[in-house]
Design an enzyme around this catalytic site. Structure first.
Site, PDB file in Angstrom:
ATOM      1  N   CYS A 130      19.552  -4.943   9.017  1.00 41.97           N
ATOM      2  CA  CYS A 130      18.767  -4.771  10.416  1.00 41.97           C
ATOM      3  C   CYS A 130      17.155  -4.637  10.000  1.00 41.97           C
ATOM      4  O   CYS A 130      16.768  -4.603   9.263  1.00 41.97           O
ATOM      5  CB  CYS A 130      19.091  -3.316  10.865  1.00 41.97           C
ATOM      6  N   ASP A 166      -1.339   4.232  14.124  1.00 40.59           N
ATOM      7  CA  ASP A 166      -0.364   4.444  15.303  1.00 40.59           C
ATOM      8  C   ASP A 166      -0.348   5.705  16.016  1.00 40.59           C
ATOM      9  O   ASP A 166      -0.284   6.740  15.410  1.00 40.59           O
ATOM     10  CB  ASP A 166       0.821   4.195  14.580  1.00 40.59           C
ATOM     11  N   HIS A 175       0.164   0.867  16.780  1.00 38.48           N
ATOM     12  CA  HIS A 175       1.427   0.763  17.001  1.00 38.48           C
ATOM     13  C   HIS A 175       1.691  -0.684  17.607  1.00 38.48           C
ATOM     14  O   HIS A 175       0.707  -1.316  18.034  1.00 38.48           O
ATOM     15  CB  HIS A 175       1.707   1.864  18.376  1.00 38.48           C
TER      16      HIS A 175
END
Length: 243
Positions: A91, A161, A193
């Site tokens: 993934c 972030d 981010h």
């Protein structure tokens, strides 16, 4: 090597409602090798889903992982989903990739700035909760289910972030260690981010850092998918301390 592109529409059922989810497929083909088999990578592009924006070449967009991973002999699947998990192989993405890592069929994941993990605000919740202790013994939040992960996970964040601030990253790292997950944790000093994709909308795209992150991805995927290495033994053995 050429790439065969196609898609499949899969029926879905969520909260009693029927629907469908389109999955884009990118399959390498090599002339003269009709039976060639390739490792599978699932890319969760999340809010951008299967838009052509995310299918552009590496030179213009860091979600080029679509283009670049398929150029190194991976069968790539790109589901247009933001709330359903179901994958085999490997993934790549953010919080959906980390959630999908709970599936024992996943051998490795590369997760870019997974959001909402540290606040337990994915799925049903009454209020944000960033405690190091699970809110209940049967908590189904990803943060409290990390012990189910059997594969290797690489987590990538930007220090700047604001969606996953210092405390949030520290909590995720702590919980990964407590769960005994084989984890690589990467933080880049000036990255914000969504630094691998927001080159137009928010000015956060950092191509240099994105390139470094892709090398991280290639190392993990290349090593874990090498069948000639045999089956892994499990956890990393203790390392002798040498001065």
């Amino acid at each position: 090597m050429l790439i065969k592109e196609s898609f499949a529409d899969v029926k879905t059922l969520a909260d009693g409602k029927e629907g469908s989810m389109r999955i884009f497929l990118f399959h390498p083909t090599i002339a003269g090798y009709p039976n060639a088999r390739f490792p599978g990578v699932v890319l969760f592009s999340e809010i951008y889903q299967g838009e052509m924006h995310s299918l552009r070449p590496a030179t213009s967009n860091s979600l080029c992982v679509v283009d670049s991973t398929r150029s190194v002999d991976y069968l790539l699947s790109l589901p247009t989903c933001t709330g359903r998990i179901g994958a085999t192989g490997m993934c790549l993405g953010g919080h959906l990739a980390l959630r999908a890592s709970l599936d024992p069929r996943i051998t490795a994941s590369v997760c870019y700035f997974p959001t909402d993990i540290h606040t337990r605000t994915l799925g049903p919740y009454t209020a944000a909760n960033s405690s190091a202790t699970a809110p209940s013994a049967d908590s189904q939040h990803t943060l409290d289910q990390l012990g189910r992960i059997r594969g290797e996970v690489s987590l990538i964040f930007g220090v700047k972030d604001t969606h996953v601030p210092d405390a949030g990253r520290d909590l995720i790292r702590l919980k990964m260690r407590e769960a005994g997950v084989t984890t690589s944790f990467h933080e880049f000093a000036w990255a914000q981010h969504a630094f691998i994709r927001d080159e137009l909308s928010k000015g956060r795209y950092d191509p240099a850092v994105s390139k470094a992150c892709f090398e991280v991805l290639l190392e993990v995927f290349g090593r874990v998918l090498k069948t000639e290495l045999g089956e892994p033994e499990g956890g990393v053995p203790a390392v002798e301390h040498v001065c």
